[in-house]
Each structure stands twice: as C-alpha cells, then as structure tokens.
Design a protein around this motif. Structure first.
Motif, short mmCIF file in Angstrom:
data_model
loop_
_atom_site.label_atom_id
_atom_site.label_comp_id
_atom_site.label_asym_id
_atom_site.label_seq_id
_atom_site.Cartn_x
_atom_site.Cartn_y
_atom_site.Cartn_z
N GLU A 190 0.77 -1.27 -0.06
CA GLU A 190 0.15 -0.10 -0.11
C GLU A 190 0.72 1.07 0.03
O GLU A 190 1.92 1.46 0.88
CB GLU A 190 -1.09 -0.08 1.34
CG GLU A 190 -1.88 1.38 1.25
CD GLU A 190 -3.11 1.04 2.51
OE1 GLU A 190 -2.44 2.02 3.46
OE2 GLU A 190 -3.78 0.47 2.40
N THR A 191 0.55 1.97 -0.75
CA THR A 191 1.21 3.52 -0.95
C THR A 191 0.56 4.40 -1.79
O THR A 191 -0.47 4.28 -2.51
CB THR A 191 2.65 3.21 -1.74
OG1 THR A 191 3.16 4.38 -1.70
CG2 THR A 191 2.44 2.54 -3.08
N ILE A 198 4.05 2.48 -9.18
CA ILE A 198 4.39 1.94 -10.42
C ILE A 198 5.59 1.19 -10.38
O ILE A 198 5.67 0.05 -10.89
CB ILE A 198 4.83 2.97 -11.39
CG1 ILE A 198 3.71 4.10 -11.79
CG2 ILE A 198 5.63 2.74 -12.79
CD1 ILE A 198 3.87 5.30 -12.51
N GLN A 199 6.60 1.41 -9.67
CA GLN A 199 7.87 0.46 -9.35
C GLN A 199 7.25 -0.81 -8.87
O GLN A 199 7.62 -1.90 -9.20
CB GLN A 199 8.65 1.11 -8.33
CG GLN A 199 9.79 2.12 -8.91
CD GLN A 199 10.77 2.46 -7.69
OE1 GLN A 199 10.57 2.40 -6.82
NE2 GLN A 199 11.68 3.27 -8.61
N SER A 200 6.18 -0.94 -7.90
CA SER A 200 5.83 -1.91 -7.18
C SER A 200 4.93 -2.81 -8.49
O SER A 200 5.28 -4.15 -8.33
CB SER A 200 4.96 -1.50 -6.17
OG SER A 200 5.41 -1.12 -5.08
N GLY A 206 2.27 -10.45 -11.88
CA GLY A 206 1.01 -10.47 -11.80
C GLY A 206 0.24 -9.06 -10.93
O GLY A 206 -1.19 -9.35 -10.70
N ALA A 207 0.96 -8.16 -10.86
CA ALA A 207 0.54 -7.13 -10.07
C ALA A 207 -0.39 -5.96 -11.01
O ALA A 207 -0.22 -5.74 -12.11
CB ALA A 207 1.47 -6.11 -9.62
N ILE A 208 -1.47 -5.46 -10.20
CA ILE A 208 -2.21 -4.48 -11.09
C ILE A 208 -2.36 -3.25 -9.96
O ILE A 208 -2.25 -3.49 -8.54
CB ILE A 208 -3.53 -4.89 -11.02
CG1 ILE A 208 -4.46 -3.95 -12.04
CG2 ILE A 208 -4.47 -5.59 -10.02
CD1 ILE A 208 -5.88 -4.70 -12.64
N SER A 221 7.48 1.16 -18.22
CA SER A 221 7.96 -0.17 -17.42
C SER A 221 6.64 -1.04 -17.05
O SER A 221 6.68 -2.17 -16.50
CB SER A 221 8.69 0.26 -16.09
OG SER A 221 7.48 0.92 -15.30
N VAL A 222 5.31 -0.47 -17.20
CA VAL A 222 4.05 -1.12 -17.22
C VAL A 222 3.17 -1.29 -18.03
O VAL A 222 3.36 -0.41 -18.99
CB VAL A 222 3.75 -0.68 -15.83
CG1 VAL A 222 4.25 -1.06 -14.55
CG2 VAL A 222 3.15 0.90 -15.91
N ASP A 223 2.22 -1.87 -18.40
CA ASP A 223 1.28 -1.85 -19.52
C ASP A 223 0.06 -1.17 -18.81
O ASP A 223 -0.35 -1.22 -17.73
CB ASP A 223 0.74 -3.30 -19.83
CG ASP A 223 1.90 -3.96 -20.86
OD1 ASP A 223 2.52 -3.14 -21.38
OD2 ASP A 223 1.97 -5.20 -20.72
#
Length: 293
Positions: A190-191, A198-200, A206-208, A221-223
């Motif tokens: 949580e942040t 975004i880094q997390s 599997g992160a969203i 770095s992410v979709d």
C-alpha cells in the motif's frame, strides 16, 4: 497678439508635461502589478497533482527568486486536513473538500480548480491482458477474482497494489472505475506515492494498480489497460468516452498570503496553461461531457 501667442505656447507646454507625468504614473503602477513577490509557500496532498504543482513552482520561482516553495504528497485527505488546520498554505486534492472534511471546515476553504486528471489502470508486463470490463475490474479490486486466468490472462495470482483510504485517487477510482464498490486492501504493498506504486507493479509478477496519467508519460515499465475497450487518453476523457477522471483542486484559506495568491494566478493563467497538456493533464475548458465529477 504676440503676448497671446506666448501664453498659448506656455499652456501647451504645461499640458505636455502633465500628460507625460500621468503616463509615468501608469507605467509605475503596471510595473508594481508584475513585481516579484517574496515569502514562503507550503503545500501538501494529492500525489496525482504533485508533478504539475512542482513544475509550476520551478517556473514561478525563476521570476520570484525570494520565494521558497515546499511541496509534499501524502494524499488528498492529508492535504485537506492540513490546509484546514493552517499547517500548510495549499491543500492539493483529487476530490472536493466536502468529501474528506466536515461541512463546516470545508466551507472555510476556497476551491481553485486547476485542471483535469485521468486515472489509468496499470499491470505488470507479464500479465498480457490489455482490456478489462468494468465488472472484471470491480471483481479484481474487491478480491472476488484472484487469478488472471479468470479474466483471459495467464494462470497467475493477481497482486493488488493499493492506496490508503486518505487517497483522492482511490476515491475517484472507487466511484468511476469499480462502481462504488469497496476496494480490498493489501497493506504490504500500500502506498500513495505514485512513483513507488508504478515500481511495485513493474517489479511484482501479476501486479495491478492505478495512477494518474501524467506519471505514465515517460514510463514504459508497465502496461496500461483499456476499460470496456476505451483507452485512458486525454482525447477520450474530453469526449466523455473514458469515465475515470476528476478535477484537480488547490484549496486555500479565504485570505491567502500574497505569495500564494501570486502563485495561484500563475498556475491558472494563460502563460502556464500551455504546459498542462504537455505534462499529461487535461484543460478544464476542453471537457465536452456534462458529467459532474
């Protein structure tokens, strides 16, 4: 006759001197209106609005070298609380003050709508999903669906990267992305710091999660996901096709100090207005939808 000519010449000369004197006073007054200001400005709150306010602060200080500006995030709720109790000059928020403060405190503040902010859903690149329906998004963020295979992705656990309840971005996402449903919490990830979020998402398979669109301008770095086939772009936000957006607010007391007034005039003025879209924010006057956010 000669005497009369001399008198008329003298009167004409006096009128010229008088006019010159008036012109000089007007110029002096105009100069004072654009004179540099001094003092300190403090602000806290929305991490979504922070890049814009920081950018404006740097440019404002270039012409106002005796001004110090200190800006922090912490979430909309924190910013509103702090401007309400007087510990900062500006409370930056993704949502109206009355949604985070009681009515009496909210009414003591002045709302300055700065721009429009679009919220985008992001996933780790290994997920492979490019689009979710609003119902699928709700099922994921309420932990009803916990594996990507159930929404067309790989057989991989879904990892939620969440925001605290003080977050205005969370409030917008709850209302306009997941139909008002209560979002599940993941305290370990949580942040309210959008850069860390975004880094997390990028580092956890599997992160969203979700962030303000400006944070994605130069980050690949992410979709970024579409919702119901609609991409989170400024064009789709302006037209009303994309619904997850809100106005960005700077709240102040009813009588802010001179430096704060000058900064607000600058950030909401035509000169700086050209920068808003460059940074990924929307211009309020371009909104075509009548929907109230």
């Amino acid at each position: 006759m000669k005497l009369r000519k001399l008198v008329l010449a003298a009167l004409a000369a006096m009128m010229v001197v008088s006019a010159a004197g008036c012109g000089g006073e007007q110029k002096s007054e105009s100069s004072s209106n654009t004179a540099a200001v001094s003092g300190s400005i403090t602000g806290s709150g929305s991490s979504a609005l922070l890049p814009l306010v920081k950018d404006a602060a740097e440019k404002f200080k270039a012409n106002n070298k005796d001004v110090t500006i200190t800006l922090n995030a912490g979430g909309s709720g924190t910013g509103l609380k702090q401007v309400s109790d007087g510990s900062v000059d500006m409370g930056n928020s993704d949502v109206p003050a009355e949604t985070k403060l009681d009515k009496a405190k909210a009414e003591k503040l002045v709302d300055h709508k700065v721009c429009v902010m679009t919220v985008a859903t992001i996933v780790n690149k290994d997920v492979g999903v490019k689009n979710l329906t609003r119902q699928q998004l709700q099922d994921i963020f309420t932990a009803k669906v916990t594996n990507w295979k159930d929404v067309g992705g790989p057989d991989k656990p879904i990892v939620l990267v969440t925001r605290p309840k003080t977050s205005g971005t969370r409030a917008l996402f709850k209302q306009y992305a997941i139909n008002g449903a209560e979002e599940a919490d993941n305290k370990s990830l949580e942040t309210d710091n959008s850069g860390i979020l975004i880094q997390s998402v990028a580092q956890n398979p599997g992160a969203i999660g979700y962030v303000a669109l400006p944070y994605l301008i130069n980050d690949k770095s992410v979709d970024v996901l579409s919702i119901d086939g609609v991409e989170p772009t400024l064009e789709n936000t302006y037209s009303g096709k994309y619904a997850v957006w809100g106005y960005e607010h700077i709240y102040t007391s009813k009588e802010p100090k001179a430096a704060v007034k000058a900064f607000l005039e600058y950030i909401m003025g035509d000169e700086y207005g050209k920068r808003i879209e460059e940074l990924g924010y929307g211009v309020s006057s371009k909104m075509q939808t009548k929907e109230v956010h």
